[in-house]
Design a protein around this motif. Structure first.
Motif, PDB file in Angstrom:
ATOM      1  N   CYS A 223      38.357   6.340   8.001  1.00 36.91           N
ATOM      2  CA  CYS A 223      38.842   7.643   8.486  1.00 36.91           C
ATOM      3  C   CYS A 223      39.571   7.517   9.816  1.00 36.91           C
ATOM      4  CB  CYS A 223      37.679   8.621   8.640  1.00 36.91           C
ATOM      5  SG  CYS A 223      36.810   9.024   7.116  1.00 36.91           S
ATOM      6  N   VAL A 224      39.171   6.521  10.653  1.00 44.87           N
ATOM      7  CA  VAL A 224      39.785   6.410  11.972  1.00 44.87           C
ATOM      8  C   VAL A 224      41.199   5.842  11.912  1.00 44.87           C
ATOM      9  CG1 VAL A 224      37.589   6.207  13.194  1.00 44.87           C
ATOM     10  CG2 VAL A 224      38.742   4.138  12.398  1.00 44.87           C
ATOM     11  N   PHE A 225      41.663   5.452  10.734  1.00 46.78           N
ATOM     12  CA  PHE A 225      43.057   5.023  10.611  1.00 46.78           C
ATOM     13  C   PHE A 225      43.978   6.140  11.082  1.00 46.78           C
ATOM     14  CE2 PHE A 225      46.688   3.552   7.740  1.00 46.78           C
ATOM     15  CZ  PHE A 225      47.006   2.490   8.561  1.00 46.78           C
ATOM     16  N   CYS A 226      43.650   7.376  10.730  1.00 50.93           N
ATOM     17  CA  CYS A 226      44.442   8.531  11.164  1.00 50.93           C
ATOM     18  C   CYS A 226      43.733   9.344  12.239  1.00 50.93           C
ATOM     19  CB  CYS A 226      44.755   9.446   9.984  1.00 50.93           C
ATOM     20  SG  CYS A 226      45.865   8.736   8.754  1.00 50.93           S
ATOM     21  N   HIS A 227      42.409   9.467  12.146  1.00 50.58           N
ATOM     22  CA  HIS A 227      41.645  10.272  13.105  1.00 50.58           C
ATOM     23  C   HIS A 227      41.105   9.337  14.183  1.00 50.58           C
ATOM     24  CE1 HIS A 227      41.815  13.827  10.521  1.00 50.58           C
ATOM     25  NE2 HIS A 227      41.617  13.001   9.507  1.00 50.58           N
ATOM     26  N   ASN A 228      41.995   8.896  15.073  1.00 51.68           N
ATOM     27  CA  ASN A 228      41.661   7.749  15.917  1.00 51.68           C
ATOM     28  C   ASN A 228      41.575   8.030  17.409  1.00 51.68           C
ATOM     29  OD1 ASN A 228      44.482   7.875  16.623  1.00 51.68           O
ATOM     30  ND2 ASN A 228      44.909   6.782  14.720  1.00 51.68           N
ATOM     31  N   MET A 229      41.809   9.264  17.842  1.00 53.99           N
ATOM     32  CA  MET A 229      41.793   9.531  19.269  1.00 53.99           C
ATOM     33  C   MET A 229      40.363   9.759  19.759  1.00 53.99           C
ATOM     34  SD  MET A 229      43.652  12.492  21.603  1.00 53.99           S
ATOM     35  CE  MET A 229      45.333  11.999  21.218  1.00 53.99           C
ATOM     36  N   SER A 230      39.979   9.025  20.795  1.00 61.51           N
ATOM     37  CA  SER A 230      38.648   9.180  21.372  1.00 61.51           C
ATOM     38  C   SER A 230      38.389  10.637  21.731  1.00 61.51           C
ATOM     39  CB  SER A 230      38.509   8.327  22.635  1.00 61.51           C
ATOM     40  OG  SER A 230      38.747   6.969  22.350  1.00 61.51           O
ATOM     41  N   TYR A 231      37.195  11.109  21.409  1.00 64.01           N
ATOM     42  CA  TYR A 231      36.686  12.447  21.718  1.00 64.01           C
ATOM     43  C   TYR A 231      37.312  13.571  20.893  1.00 64.01           C
ATOM     44  CZ  TYR A 231      35.336   9.832  25.879  1.00 64.01           C
ATOM     45  OH  TYR A 231      34.843   8.877  26.722  1.00 64.01           O
ATOM     46  N   MET A 232      38.401  13.306  20.179  1.00 66.70           N
ATOM     47  CA  MET A 232      39.100  14.401  19.503  1.00 66.70           C
ATOM     48  C   MET A 232      39.237  14.203  17.997  1.00 66.70           C
ATOM     49  SD  MET A 232      40.032  16.992  21.344  1.00 66.70           S
ATOM     50  CE  MET A 232      41.552  17.698  20.749  1.00 66.70           C
ATOM     51  N   GLY A 233      39.368  12.966  17.537  1.00 61.10           N
ATOM     52  CA  GLY A 233      39.515  12.724  16.115  1.00 61.10           C
ATOM     53  C   GLY A 233      40.862  13.100  15.555  1.00 61.10           C
ATOM     54  N   MET A 234      41.830  13.432  16.424  1.00 61.71           N
ATOM     55  CA  MET A 234      43.189  13.626  15.931  1.00 61.71           C
ATOM     56  C   MET A 234      43.911  12.281  15.994  1.00 61.71           C
ATOM     57  SD  MET A 234      44.774  15.773  19.120  1.00 61.71           S
ATOM     58  CE  MET A 234      46.432  15.737  18.453  1.00 61.71           C
ATOM     59  N   ASP A 235      45.189  12.282  15.688  1.00 61.97           N
ATOM     60  CA  ASP A 235      45.930  11.026  15.621  1.00 61.97           C
ATOM     61  C   ASP A 235      46.652  10.778  16.930  1.00 61.97           C
ATOM     62  OD1 ASP A 235      47.159   8.747  14.751  1.00 61.97           O
ATOM     63  OD2 ASP A 235      48.038   9.629  12.956  1.00 61.97           O
ATOM     64  N   VAL A 236      46.377   9.642  17.546  1.00 62.71           N
ATOM     65  CA  VAL A 236      47.108   9.260  18.746  1.00 62.71           C
ATOM     66  C   VAL A 236      48.593   9.134  18.434  1.00 62.71           C
ATOM     67  CG1 VAL A 236      47.472   7.397  20.407  1.00 62.71           C
ATOM     68  CG2 VAL A 236      45.155   8.116  19.840  1.00 62.71           C
ATOM     69  N   ALA A 237      48.905   8.608  17.260  1.00 64.66           N
ATOM     70  CA  ALA A 237      50.298   8.448  16.863  1.00 64.66           C
ATOM     71  C   ALA A 237      50.878   9.793  16.454  1.00 64.66           C
ATOM     72  CB  ALA A 237      50.405   7.475  15.703  1.00 64.66           C
ATOM     73  N   PRO A 238      52.074  10.121  16.902  1.00 66.86           N
ATOM     74  CA  PRO A 238      52.688  11.382  16.507  1.00 66.86           C
ATOM     75  C   PRO A 238      53.153  11.321  15.060  1.00 66.86           C
ATOM     76  CG  PRO A 238      54.252  10.061  17.733  1.00 66.86           C
ATOM     77  CD  PRO A 238      52.941   9.316  17.763  1.00 66.86           C
ATOM     78  N   GLY A 239      53.572  12.441  14.559  1.00 62.49           N
ATOM     79  CA  GLY A 239      54.138  12.472  13.215  1.00 62.49           C
ATOM     80  C   GLY A 239      53.211  13.090  12.195  1.00 62.49           C
ATOM     81  N   GLN A 240      53.699  13.206  10.971  1.00 58.46           N
ATOM     82  CA  GLN A 240      53.022  13.952   9.913  1.00 58.46           C
ATOM     83  C   GLN A 240      52.605  13.029   8.772  1.00 58.46           C
ATOM     84  OE1 GLN A 240      55.953  14.953  11.463  1.00 58.46           O
ATOM     85  NE2 GLN A 240      54.758  16.382  12.695  1.00 58.46           N
ATOM     86  N   VAL A 241      51.548  13.451   8.067  1.00 55.74           N
ATOM     87  CA  VAL A 241      50.984  12.673   6.962  1.00 55.74           C
ATOM     88  C   VAL A 241      50.801  13.587   5.763  1.00 55.74           C
ATOM     89  CG1 VAL A 241      48.930  11.435   6.167  1.00 55.74           C
ATOM     90  CG2 VAL A 241      49.830  10.996   8.453  1.00 55.74           C
ATOM     91  N   ASP A 242      51.074  13.065   4.575  1.00 53.20           N
ATOM     92  CA  ASP A 242      50.804  13.805   3.336  1.00 53.20           C
ATOM     93  C   ASP A 242      49.479  13.331   2.762  1.00 53.20           C
ATOM     94  OD1 ASP A 242      50.788  15.113   0.883  1.00 53.20           O
ATOM     95  OD2 ASP A 242      52.012  13.540  -0.057  1.00 53.20           O
ATOM     96  N   LEU A 243      48.461  14.176   2.878  1.00 56.83           N
ATOM     97  CA  LEU A 243      47.160  13.875   2.285  1.00 56.83           C
ATOM     98  C   LEU A 243      47.033  14.424   0.875  1.00 56.83           C
ATOM     99  CD1 LEU A 243      44.988  14.722   5.411  1.00 56.83           C
ATOM    100  CD2 LEU A 243      45.665  12.454   4.616  1.00 56.83           C
ATOM    101  N   GLY A 244      48.061  15.125   0.424  1.00 51.27           N
ATOM    102  CA  GLY A 244      48.034  15.683  -0.918  1.00 51.27           C
ATOM    103  C   GLY A 244      47.425  17.070  -1.000  1.00 51.27           C
ATOM    104  N   THR A 245      47.073  17.668   0.133  1.00 52.74           N
ATOM    105  CA  THR A 245      46.376  18.955   0.104  1.00 52.74           C
ATOM    106  C   THR A 245      47.246  20.090  -0.412  1.00 52.74           C
ATOM    107  OG1 THR A 245      46.934  19.235   2.442  1.00 52.74           O
ATOM    108  CG2 THR A 245      44.728  18.398   1.919  1.00 52.74           C
ATOM    109  N   THR A 246      48.576  19.925  -0.367  1.00 48.75           N
ATOM    110  CA  THR A 246      49.461  20.984  -0.883  1.00 48.75           C
ATOM    111  C   THR A 246      50.241  20.558  -2.117  1.00 48.75           C
ATOM    112  OG1 THR A 246      51.382  20.382   0.485  1.00 48.75           O
ATOM    113  CG2 THR A 246      49.743  21.861   1.471  1.00 48.75           C
TER     114      THR A 246
END
Length: 498
Positions: free
Chosen positions: A372-395
């Motif tokens: 999970c930390v491949f994308c949710h990798n920012m310490s204390y926040m779990g968001m992505d340090v790297a900018p940009g968008q990802v398609d998880l297939g939710t839509t």
């Protein structure tokens, strides 16, 4: 001020775990123009415990403050859709409560975007079902696609309306063919913890192999982590976008108003402070709650020299047995579960496949094995340090959960086929593609903070996961991870503690 709380679990009343509580408002809903004082620390109860908001240099008088003041004709202020009790977002439960209180006269249900379509009979609850039942706001995006300066972008795909339960995409006044607008429906993103959201962990966008987006006003690179579809580069641009659409302001926000809003947004921190079973989330060596967010360095990649993601709870797992034995069994079990969930989040790997922003365009391989930390990798926040968008297939079909209440669009690539879906894509929200005009970006969405989750259900940009277990179950189906039932519960307990 209440100094302690007694926790009831499994029919047993105990008060072994206590935590200090900040003042809570009598009515959790903030109406525009109330003129309340926003304290330095503010608590709100929720189904999983207590949410806490911390305001740097607080308290702050909100009288005539532009974040809390209705300036436009629809009676809304920024706070209308970014409620403190909902972690500065908006829960579906709060929307439903406001409808039951006030019906269509409540500013939240303004026809422009608080209803399924402005042409519908606004007094009917059914006309606001997407907001009442799913916490979704209507977002009208222009077609053809336009850049932030309003200049048309030549898209490499066509779009066709397949299903339109909201009625707005085929509406004779507001629809795609007549008004050149595409209506999609999304959850309001939290307005808090911006020290992290604005942080830039990379000098480029590794998801696209391109330079960071640049704010045309300042000429400086920006994080790209603000809006779900990346349509604005900065908080100032976001304010102008919201003022002209969601708030229907008749005048442009002046520089002083914008600075006051920015000042507030950058000073507010929010996270779950206490759990109904586990007690204070910063007790016995743990470092949960918003205080850690307030004092920590932002933008660190947890796997690259930063603090490992969710290591705030390691102390609970490493606590001496003699100390654990003094805790009520329910408290001990919950805390151990949270600590295990943090390890599962970091350490359990699985194959990530057919996800634009990860496996393409530059790609890390398809599939690629990570956690999970491949994308949710920012310490204390779990968001992505790297900018940009990802398609998880939710839509996008075939991965998205069934959503008959949402519109369905057929995207046809006119240039290269999509690298994972082929030439034709069925989606409820093209998302980033409505900003770039690129078929390869259909369904790509900006990841957001994982803080305050207990206060702001439902989840994902389209509200498709009604609860935290639904989030885990989606990822399990999408990537065939193989979580055990214990691991699923541990992850749920972790997320409710954030």
């Amino acid at each position: 001020m209440i100094r302690g709380i007694a926790l009831a679990t499994a029919g047993i009343l105990f008060a072994a775990v206590t935590f200090a509580k900040a003042p809570a408002e009598k009515d959790p809903w903030w109406n525009p123009d109330e003129g309340r004082v926003f304290p330095a620390s503010l608590d709100y109860p929720n189904a999983n415990g207590t949410l806490r908001l911390l305001l740097d240099n607080g308290p702050m008088d909100t009288k005539d403050h532009p974040f809390f003041t209705a300036i436009g004709p629809n009676g809304r202020a920024c706070v209308t859709c970014h409620q403190p009790a909902d972690a500065m977002s908006l829960s579906a439960a709060s929307a439903r409560r406001q409808w039951e209180r006030n019906g269509a006269k409540d500013p939240l249900f303004a026809a422009s975007d608080g209803s399924n379509c402005p042409s519908l009979p606004q007094a009917d609850a059914a006309s606001h079902s997407l907001l009442i039942d799913h916490g979704l706001i209507r977002i009208a995006r222009p077609w053809p696609v336009r850049d932030p300066m309003g200049k048309p972008i030549e898209a490499d795909f066509t779009i066709e309306v397949v299903r339109d339960p909201s009625t707005c995409n085929l509406d004779p006044k507001y629809g795609l063919k007549t008004a050149g607008m595409i209506s999609v429906f999304r959850r309001p993103r939290p307005v808090a913890n911006f020290k992290y959201i604005e942080a830039m962990g990379f000098a480029y966008d590794p998801k696209a192999g391109m330079p960071l987006p640049v704010d045309p006003e300042t000429g400086k690179p920006v994080s790209g982590n603000l809006m779900a579809d990346g349509r604005v580069p900065s908080l100032r641009a976001q304010m102008r976008d919201a003022a002209g659409t969601h708030l229907a302001f008749l005048k442009t926000l002046d520089a002083q108003d914008m600075e006051r809003i920015l000042d507030f947004e950058r000073r507010i921190y929010v996270a779950q402070q206490a759990d109904a079973t586990g007690g204070a989330l910063d007790a016995d060596g743990a470092k949960g709650g918003p205080r850690m967010l307030q004092v920590s360095e932002a933008g660190r990649l947890g796997s690259d020299g930063g603090i490992p993601v969710w290591s705030e709870f390691e102390a609970w797992e490493k606590m001496p047995e003699a100390q654990k034995a003094k805790l009520p069994p329910e408290v001990r079990a919950f805390r151990e579960s949270v600590a295990r969930g943090a390890r599962v989040f970091r350490e359990k790997t699985f194959l990530i496949s057919d996800s634009a922003g990860i496996n393409s365009p530059i790609g890390f391989g398809n599939p690629v094995r990570n956690s999970c930390v491949f994308c949710h990798n920012m310490s204390y926040m779990g968001m992505d340090v790297a900018p940009g968008q990802v398609d998880l297939g939710t839509t996008n079909q075939p991965f998205a959960d069934p959503a008959p209440h949402l519109p369905l669009f057929r995207i046809t690539c006119t240039g290269k086929p999509h690298p994972h879906y082929g030439r034709t894509i069925l989606t409820s929200d093209p998302s980033f593609a409505l900003t770039t005009g690129k078929c390869a970006d259909v369904g790509r969405i900006t990841l957001q903070t994982m803080r305050g989750l207990s206060a702001r259900a439902p989840y994902f940009s389209n509200g498709s996961a009604k609860d935290l277990r639904g989030v885990i179950d989606y990822y399990e189906r999408r990537y065939n991870i193989g979580y055990t039932e214990q691991e699923k519960q541990d992850l749920v307990n972790l997320m409710r503690a954030l």
